[in-house]
Design an enzyme around this catalytic site. Sequence first.
Site, PDB file in Angstrom:
ATOM      1  N   LYS A  83     -70.833 -22.643  36.498  1.00 34.78           N
ATOM      2  CA  LYS A  83     -71.853 -22.555  35.445  1.00 34.78           C
ATOM      3  C   LYS A  83     -73.007 -23.495  35.801  1.00 34.78           C
ATOM      4  O   LYS A  83     -72.804 -24.695  36.028  1.00 34.78           O
ATOM      5  CB  LYS A  83     -71.205 -22.960  34.117  1.00 34.78           C
ATOM      6  CG  LYS A  83     -71.942 -22.490  32.904  1.00 34.78           C
ATOM      7  CD  LYS A  83     -71.092 -22.789  31.672  1.00 34.78           C
ATOM      8  CE  LYS A  83     -71.751 -22.363  30.394  1.00 34.78           C
ATOM      9  NZ  LYS A  83     -71.015 -22.864  29.231  1.00 34.78           N
TER      10      LYS A  83
HETATM   11  C1  E4P Z   1     -72.102 -21.426  26.339  1.00 36.44           C
HETATM   12  O1  E4P Z   1     -71.387 -21.119  27.261  1.00 36.44           O
HETATM   13  C2  E4P Z   1     -72.028 -22.691  25.604  1.00 36.44           C
HETATM   14  O2  E4P Z   1     -70.810 -23.322  25.908  1.00 36.44           O
HETATM   15  C3  E4P Z   1     -72.027 -22.546  24.115  1.00 36.44           C
HETATM   16  O3  E4P Z   1     -71.930 -21.205  23.692  1.00 36.44           O
HETATM   17  C4  E4P Z   1     -73.004 -23.379  23.397  1.00 36.44           C
HETATM   18  O4  E4P Z   1     -72.842 -23.169  22.029  1.00 36.44           O
HETATM   19  P1  E4P Z   1     -73.309 -24.196  20.902  1.00 36.44           P
HETATM   20  O5  E4P Z   1     -74.738 -23.898  20.589  1.00 36.44           O
HETATM   21  O6  E4P Z   1     -72.405 -23.883  19.754  1.00 36.44           O
HETATM   22  O7  E4P Z   1     -73.119 -25.576  21.446  1.00 36.44           O
END
Ligand code: E4P
Length: 218
Positions: free
Chosen positions: A87
């Site tokens: 990622k």
């Molecule tokens: C994406 O992969 C992130 O981990 C995540 O969806 C971020 O979400 P949040 O806005 O709830 O932190």
Amino acid sequence: MKFFIDTANLAQIKEAQELGILDGVTTNPSLMAKEGVVGKNNVLAHYKAICDIVDGDVSAEVISTDVQGMLREAEELCEIDPKIVIKIPIIADGIKAIKQLSAREIKTNCTLIFSSGQALLAAKAGATYVSPFIGRLDDISTEGLEIIEDIRAIFDNYGYTTEILAASIRGPMHIINCAKIGADVVTAPLSAITALLKHPLTDSGLAKFLEDAKKFNV
Ligand code: E4P
């Protein structure tokens, strides 16, 4: 549509896996910190523990912001398990790293996407997934779902195979609307996934069926 769970909590990942609908997991440094996972060795061990639970892709985020650092981290993360997807944030060095990793057939998830232009660049570099954060856009009074629609149209125009992984999901309606638009994947907290199960007419209907069943069980 694929369902990923957006957490580093092993109990919740197990629960979703046991439900039988789980296709993968996404994590980020904040989610790891929330579980108290600190220190490089513990982080790597935690990714392995997640991979041991699930059958599908597990996104592990790099914390370097330069291309060489990202590639070095990617090497280490890939050694953990074949399920690991690297990622990478949508910054210039991130695009360079995605391009190199994709040439080596290493799966990538381009994260922190807040515009369709960012998603287009990530797809062009060969990202396996792009992660538009719809909840965080909603949080600043912008319609998060519109970005999913725009990215879907752009990818379909050119036949990009990069999958749209709708992220920052806040509740069940986000999941339903992403499915209506045609997102390839949603990554959601367990609570948003299990909320899809709930309907008061199911509860009252089941209660009545079970009550009536007592009549022929005696
Ligand atoms: C994406 O992969 C992130 O981990 C995540 O969806 C971020 O979400 P949040 O806005 O709830 O932190």
